[in-house]
Scaffold this active site. Structure first.
Site, mmCIF file in Angstrom:
data_model
loop_
_atom_site.group_PDB
_atom_site.id
_atom_site.type_symbol
_atom_site.label_atom_id
_atom_site.label_comp_id
_atom_site.label_asym_id
_atom_site.label_seq_id
_atom_site.Cartn_x
_atom_site.Cartn_y
_atom_site.Cartn_z
ATOM 1 N N GLY A 75 0.959 5.361 1.579
ATOM 2 C CA GLY A 75 0.341 6.607 2.282
ATOM 3 C C GLY A 75 1.131 8.009 1.811
ATOM 4 N N GLY A 76 0.558 8.917 2.321
ATOM 5 C CA GLY A 76 1.210 10.282 1.941
ATOM 6 C C GLY A 76 2.479 10.413 1.853
ATOM 7 N N LYS B 59 9.522 -0.067 4.525
ATOM 8 C CA LYS B 59 8.725 1.263 4.415
ATOM 9 C C LYS B 59 9.726 2.248 3.601
ATOM 10 C CE LYS B 59 6.338 4.772 6.839
ATOM 11 N NZ LYS B 59 5.823 5.323 8.172
ATOM 12 N N ALA C 143 4.934 7.479 2.319
ATOM 13 C CA ALA C 143 6.029 6.407 2.171
ATOM 14 C C ALA C 143 4.984 5.328 1.368
ATOM 15 C CB ALA C 143 6.457 6.057 3.403
ATOM 16 N N GLY D 74 0.696 -1.092 0.007
ATOM 17 C CA GLY D 74 -0.019 0.094 0.094
ATOM 18 C C GLY D 74 0.831 1.200 -0.002
ATOM 19 N N ASP E 69 -0.862 9.638 17.229
ATOM 20 C CA ASP E 69 -1.939 9.225 16.435
ATOM 21 C C ASP E 69 -2.555 7.939 17.077
ATOM 22 O OD1 ASP E 69 -3.526 9.687 14.414
ATOM 23 O OD2 ASP E 69 -2.094 8.647 13.137
ATOM 24 N N VAL F 52 4.911 1.026 1.251
ATOM 25 C CA VAL F 52 5.478 -0.386 1.884
ATOM 26 C C VAL F 52 5.251 -1.539 1.062
ATOM 27 C CG1 VAL F 52 4.803 -1.742 3.868
ATOM 28 C CG2 VAL F 52 4.410 0.670 3.980
#
Length: 375
Positions: A114-115, A134, A117, A112, A228, A119
């Protein structure tokens, strides 16, 4: 007793009963083969004073000026939860199946993006083991982002606990920074809360939350604040029924000055779980901010809804600042009285009125677990 999945509570209808234990995650959430939750947290640009100089939350001020294009509609989600399909991750071809990084890690497949990084699942050829890698996205590799990525790795290397995802090696390959970590096979609590029915008994859910306290408390004991905390970052490993805290991408060490590594004038965190003091001052750094987020997570896990909702992120944050949450037992009458009282205390606006540590939260959960077992 069991906690059953159901439909999401509709916005604008507080108090409506919901048989589920959480909102449905975005498509792709809760994959069976996830590394530590690679999602990068939502960030809202800070602004100064608004409304004639009235001092208000920088996060709210920013949203009043302009809502970021990547702000998710679901207040419990982050951009990383809106995961891109794996087929879109290898356009450059650098990390295609079979590619060997640093003469050691052979890429199997993308997991997948993310903003900040991506993975990947990979084989450690030296140790004959499966790991997750990552990688800092090349298009986001500014000096500040690169140093933030290094800081994340340094913090994660200090976290050695059975209830925290493990990290291994840090390196650079073809000019891109990366680090390796254990590959977790299972689902995050956000996914377990709404896939099938029933998903978790009351006892099982309490036991997992005890483990969450253990992992988060271990980070606090060495001065690391997660910033978070949410069910999406609590991964349940299927084989061992072990919960692991994941995604320390915006964690801070209270013993060092790393404030300048937060992206310029941004407030980090997921809106629905932010403590009121974080909204008033983004530099507020205390384990109490994590304690509040843990309380919001417990509310969602057991009540099936978030403690605060709103038609917009602005309304949500104003409610967090100014309104008391509904008693979670109003949404789920199976919640024990002790657990209901615990969750309400963790969501106090004043940090001094919350419990002082994850160990205290853990003790209350264990007492609740004992009462449930006897009933």
């Amino acid at each position: 007793r069991s906690i059953r999945a159901g439909s999401r509570r509709q916005r604008g209808k507080p108090g409506r009963k919901n048989s589920g234990i959480g909102p449905r995650p975005r498509r792709g959430s809760g994959s069976h083969a996830l590394a530590s939750d690679f999602s990068d947290t939502s960030e809202f640009t800070r602004a100064g004073e608004i409304n004639g100089g009235e001092k208000r939350s920088p996060g709210i001020a920013a949203i009043l000026k302009s809502k970021p294009a990547n702000t998710p509609e679901d207040p419990s989600a982050t951009p990383g939860d809106q995961r891109r399909p794996p087929d879109d991750l290898n356009r450059r071809g650098d990390f295609a199946h079979g590619v060997v990084m640093d003469d050691r890690y052979q890429i199997i497949q993308p997991l997948g993006s993310g903003g900040m990084a991506r993975v990947y699942k990979a084989v450690d050829l030296e140790l004959d083991d499966i790991v997750a890698i990552k990688v800092l996205r090349e298009d986001r590799a500014t000096p500040v982002a690169a140093e933030r990525f290094r800081r994340e790795m340094r913090l994660c290397r200090r976290l050695v606990h059975r209830n925290i995802v493990r990290t291994y090696e840090f390196g650079s390959w073809s000019g891109q920074l990366y680090y390796t970590m254990e590959l977790l096979v299972g689902r995050d609590l956000a996914a377990l809360m709404c896939v099938g029915a029933p998903q978790l008994s009351m006892e099982a859910a309490l036991s997992l939350c005890v483990q969450a306290c253990d992992g988060l408390g271990a980070a606090h004991n060495i001065g690391i604040v997660h910033r978070d905390v949410k069910p999406h970052n609590m991964m349940v490993v299927e084989a061992a029924k072990t919960l692991k805290i994941t995604d320390f991408g915006v964690a801070r060490d209270d013993s060092s000055d790393s404030s300048n590594l937060t992206l310029d004038s941004h407030v980090v965190g997921t809106p629905a779980y932010l403590a009121p003091e974080r909204l008033r001052d983004q530099e507020s750094l205390s384990i109490q901010t994590d304690i509040y987020s843990l309380g919001a997570s417990l509310y969602q896990i057991f009540a099936g809804v978030l403690p605060f909702d709103g038609g917009s992120v602005e309304e949500l944050l104003l409610n967090i600042l100014n309104e008391p949450p509904e008693q979670p037992v109003r949404h789920n009458p199976l919640i024990p009285e002790r657990l209901n009282a615990l969750i309400m205390r963790l969501l106090e606006k004043n940090p001094a009125e919350r419990l002082g540590s994850c160990a205290e939260v853990r003790d209350e959960l264990l007492l609740t677990l004992a009462e449930v077992a006897e009933s």
